[in-house]
Write a protein that holds these residues in place. Structure first.
Motif, PDB file in Angstrom:
ATOM      1  N   LYS A  43       5.202  16.311   2.473  1.00  0.00           N
ATOM      2  CA  LYS A  43       5.848  15.004   2.521  1.00  0.00           C
ATOM      3  C   LYS A  43       5.250  14.205   3.661  1.00  0.00           C
ATOM      4  O   LYS A  43       5.130  14.716   4.785  1.00  0.00           O
ATOM      5  N   MET A  44       4.881  12.985   3.382  1.00  0.00           N
ATOM      6  CA  MET A  44       4.232  12.159   4.398  1.00  0.00           C
ATOM      7  C   MET A  44       4.591  10.703   4.200  1.00  0.00           C
ATOM      8  O   MET A  44       5.044  10.291   3.120  1.00  0.00           O
ATOM      9  N   ASP A  45       4.362   9.925   5.251  1.00  0.00           N
ATOM     10  CA  ASP A  45       4.573   8.486   5.147  1.00  0.00           C
ATOM     11  C   ASP A  45       3.572   7.879   4.173  1.00  0.00           C
ATOM     12  O   ASP A  45       2.451   8.383   4.005  1.00  0.00           O
ATOM     13  N   VAL A  46       3.985   6.776   3.563  1.00  0.00           N
ATOM     14  CA  VAL A  46       3.130   6.088   2.589  1.00  0.00           C
ATOM     15  C   VAL A  46       1.801   5.684   3.229  1.00  0.00           C
ATOM     16  O   VAL A  46       0.742   5.815   2.609  1.00  0.00           O
ATOM     17  N   GLU A  47       1.832   5.206   4.469  1.00  0.00           N
ATOM     18  CA  GLU A  47       0.597   4.759   5.121  1.00  0.00           C
ATOM     19  C   GLU A  47      -0.342   5.933   5.359  1.00  0.00           C
ATOM     20  O   GLU A  47      -1.559   5.810   5.197  1.00  0.00           O
ATOM     21  N   GLN A  48       0.224   7.076   5.751  1.00  0.00           N
ATOM     22  CA  GLN A  48      -0.597   8.269   5.934  1.00  0.00           C
ATOM     23  C   GLN A  48      -1.207   8.711   4.608  1.00  0.00           C
ATOM     24  O   GLN A  48      -2.382   9.081   4.535  1.00  0.00           O
ATOM     25  N   VAL A 180      -2.768   1.320  -2.101  1.00  0.00           N
ATOM     26  CA  VAL A 180      -2.892  -0.015  -1.504  1.00  0.00           C
ATOM     27  C   VAL A 180      -1.618  -0.816  -1.739  1.00  0.00           C
ATOM     28  O   VAL A 180      -1.106  -1.492  -0.828  1.00  0.00           O
ATOM     29  N   LEU A 181      -1.087  -0.731  -2.966  1.00  0.00           N
ATOM     30  CA  LEU A 181       0.152  -1.449  -3.278  1.00  0.00           C
ATOM     31  C   LEU A 181       1.304  -0.945  -2.409  1.00  0.00           C
ATOM     32  O   LEU A 181       2.063  -1.739  -1.839  1.00  0.00           O
ATOM     33  N   LEU A 182       1.470   0.373  -2.308  1.00  0.00           N
ATOM     34  CA  LEU A 182       2.574   0.925  -1.527  1.00  0.00           C
ATOM     35  C   LEU A 182       2.401   0.617  -0.042  1.00  0.00           C
ATOM     36  O   LEU A 182       3.390   0.393   0.669  1.00  0.00           O
ATOM     37  N   SER A 183       1.158   0.594   0.434  1.00  0.00           N
ATOM     38  CA  SER A 183       0.906   0.225   1.825  1.00  0.00           C
ATOM     39  C   SER A 183       1.307  -1.229   2.075  1.00  0.00           C
ATOM     40  O   SER A 183       1.957  -1.545   3.084  1.00  0.00           O
ATOM     41  N   ALA A 184       0.931  -2.106   1.142  1.00  0.00           N
ATOM     42  CA  ALA A 184       1.309  -3.520   1.269  1.00  0.00           C
ATOM     43  C   ALA A 184       2.827  -3.677   1.215  1.00  0.00           C
ATOM     44  O   ALA A 184       3.409  -4.496   1.942  1.00  0.00           O
ATOM     45  N   LEU A 185       3.475  -2.891   0.364  1.00  0.00           N
ATOM     46  CA  LEU A 185       4.936  -2.959   0.219  1.00  0.00           C
ATOM     47  C   LEU A 185       5.624  -2.540   1.519  1.00  0.00           C
ATOM     48  O   LEU A 185       6.571  -3.194   1.981  1.00  0.00           O
ATOM     49  N   SER A 186       5.162  -1.440   2.119  1.00  0.00           N
ATOM     50  CA  SER A 186       5.774  -0.975   3.367  1.00  0.00           C
ATOM     51  C   SER A 186       5.507  -1.940   4.518  1.00  0.00           C
ATOM     52  O   SER A 186       6.380  -2.165   5.374  1.00  0.00           O
ATOM     53  N   ASP A 238      13.715 -10.742  -2.812  1.00  0.00           N
ATOM     54  CA  ASP A 238      12.777 -10.930  -3.919  1.00  0.00           C
ATOM     55  C   ASP A 238      11.374 -11.028  -3.321  1.00  0.00           C
ATOM     56  O   ASP A 238      10.969 -12.077  -2.833  1.00  0.00           O
ATOM     57  N   SER A 239      10.638  -9.914  -3.365  1.00  0.00           N
ATOM     58  CA  SER A 239       9.352  -9.851  -2.653  1.00  0.00           C
ATOM     59  C   SER A 239       8.180  -9.537  -3.565  1.00  0.00           C
ATOM     60  O   SER A 239       7.076  -9.286  -3.074  1.00  0.00           O
ATOM     61  N   VAL A 240       8.388  -9.532  -4.881  1.00  0.00           N
ATOM     62  CA  VAL A 240       7.343  -9.084  -5.796  1.00  0.00           C
ATOM     63  C   VAL A 240       6.080  -9.930  -5.654  1.00  0.00           C
ATOM     64  O   VAL A 240       4.969  -9.408  -5.498  1.00  0.00           O
ATOM     65  N   GLU A 241       6.231 -11.247  -5.685  1.00  0.00           N
ATOM     66  CA  GLU A 241       5.063 -12.133  -5.620  1.00  0.00           C
ATOM     67  C   GLU A 241       4.336 -11.981  -4.287  1.00  0.00           C
ATOM     68  O   GLU A 241       3.105 -11.886  -4.236  1.00  0.00           O
ATOM     69  N   ALA A 242       5.106 -11.927  -3.192  1.00  0.00           N
ATOM     70  CA  ALA A 242       4.487 -11.799  -1.874  1.00  0.00           C
ATOM     71  C   ALA A 242       3.756 -10.469  -1.738  1.00  0.00           C
ATOM     72  O   ALA A 242       2.643 -10.405  -1.192  1.00  0.00           O
ATOM     73  N   VAL A 243       4.360  -9.395  -2.235  1.00  0.00           N
ATOM     74  CA  VAL A 243       3.725  -8.080  -2.154  1.00  0.00           C
ATOM     75  C   VAL A 243       2.450  -8.043  -2.995  1.00  0.00           C
ATOM     76  O   VAL A 243       1.437  -7.465  -2.589  1.00  0.00           O
TER      77      VAL A 243
END
Length: 363
Positions: A43-48, A180-186, A238-243
């Motif tokens: 188990k690790m952080d999304v960025e890692q 990349v998507l999950l990193s941008a989301l976090s 509501d962050s879909v567009e920004a993410v």
């Protein structure tokens, strides 16, 4: 919840899917793409996870085939996602990764890296004020019992609300694109906030962003209740567009960096080829020079041999001429001897004639 209800490919009735399900337990479980396919629980952080994906080419090529939207049925009704990745070379292998958001507290994890049961109160409402978020990815060996055991001890009872399938006929998201998507989301919201950036927001935004970024996917809804607690819709940002915009910017940077590395590699290869070509040309010139020198030496040796042969032939010719001259001199000497003999004979005959005549006159 039984593992049978979320086993990959349960809604597919093809012969290939059936055979894959039957023989999968007997196939080797790969562990050569560690951020996705592992030999143990991790188990690790999304960025890692994102950084590990960037550093492993094989892992980055794993393809996302299905996303499952899950919701706990007791406690605070925590929501999380299951990501189904297929191995790029061992096509029978599918890894199921668990993605969720929790508040970052010292008691979130136990010693073996797995979270405590998600029915405790801090999952949804640690406090109204922002708290650092723990956006994590859990990976486990590629077998049903491992992921079933983790889900059971971590979430207890949960249900699947919907599926997001990415068909093989379309361009499936790669593991590096998902990271990349999950990193941008976090990075968009690194804090866990009860009324905006909680687990509901995280699961919903990741789900909707995948749908927007990869529109060839197919969404299948089994049950309602997303982003709800006790049937009440929970407020979230509501962050879909920004993410998605952050994803495009970050993905463009990665592609540009990859393009720069590709060009640098091409320049390096080109330079190496030029150096090799120059070295080869130098070697060719040296071989040619040596060959020319050898040819010249051979020609000089042939010329010398021809000269020696000519001199020998000339000597033979002179010897023959000398022999002929000796023969001619011998012939002339013999001829002179013969003539002298004839002269002596004639003189003797004349003297004999004159003697005889004198004798007659004397009588």
């Amino acid at each position: 919840m039984s593992f049978k209800s979320f086993k990959y490919g349960k809604n597919r009735s093809s012969i290939r899917g059936f055979l894959a399900a039957v023989f999968r337990p007997f196939m080797s479980s790969p562990s050569d793409a560690p951020p996705v396919f592992t030999s143990g629980d991790t188990k690790m952080d999304v960025e890692q996870w994102h950084m590990l994906i960037l550093g492993n080419e094989l892992s980055s090529q794993c393809q996302l085939e299905r996303v499952v939207y899950c919701k706990c049925t007791d406690g605070k009704e925590h929501e999380f996602l299951l990501l189904h990745f297929r191995h790029p070379t061992q096509q029978h292998a599918v890894a199921i990764l668990v993605l969720d958001r929790t508040p970052c507290t010292d008691s979130t994890e136990n010693n073996n890296g797995s979270s405590r049961r998600m029915q405790s109160s801090y999952i949804v409402s640690p406090s109204v004020s922002p708290t650092p978020a723990r956006d994590s990815i859990f990976t486990t060996p590629n077998n049903g019992s491992a992921i079933e055991s983790y889900l059971s001890r971590t979430y207890d009872q949960f249900k699947e609300l919907c599926y997001l399938d990415f068909p093989a006929s379309s361009a499936r998201p790669s593991a590096i694109q998902v990271s990349v998507l999950l990193s941008a989301l976090s990075k968009h919201s690194p804090s866990y906030h009860l009324y905006q950036y909680q687990c509901y927001w995280y699961a919903h935004t990741a789900w909707e962003a995948l749908k927007r970024l990869f529109p060839d996917c197919h969404e299948i809804t089994k049950s309602g209740g997303r982003s709800c607690y006790l049937g009440v819709k929970i407020e979230k940002a509501d962050s879909v567009e920004a993410v998605c915009e952050q994803y495009h910017a970050q993905w463009a940077r990665i592609q540009n960096a990859a393009e720069e590395r590709r060009r640098a590699k091409e320049d390096e290869v080109r330079q190496l080829r030029m150096e090799e070509r120059a070295q080869c040309q130098a070697e060719i010139d040296q071989v040619t020079r040596k060959a020319n020198e050898a040819t010249k030496q051979k020609e000089e040796a042939v010329k010398k041999a021809n000269e020696e042969m000519r001199q020998k032939e000339e000597a033979v010719r002179r010897a023959e001429v000398a022999e002929r001259m000796i023969e001619e001199a011998k012939r002339k000497a013999e001829e002179a001897e013969r003539k002298a003999e004839e002269v002596r004979a004639e003189c003797q005959a004349e003297m004999d004639r004159m003697r005889a005549q004198l004798e007659r006159q004397a009588v």
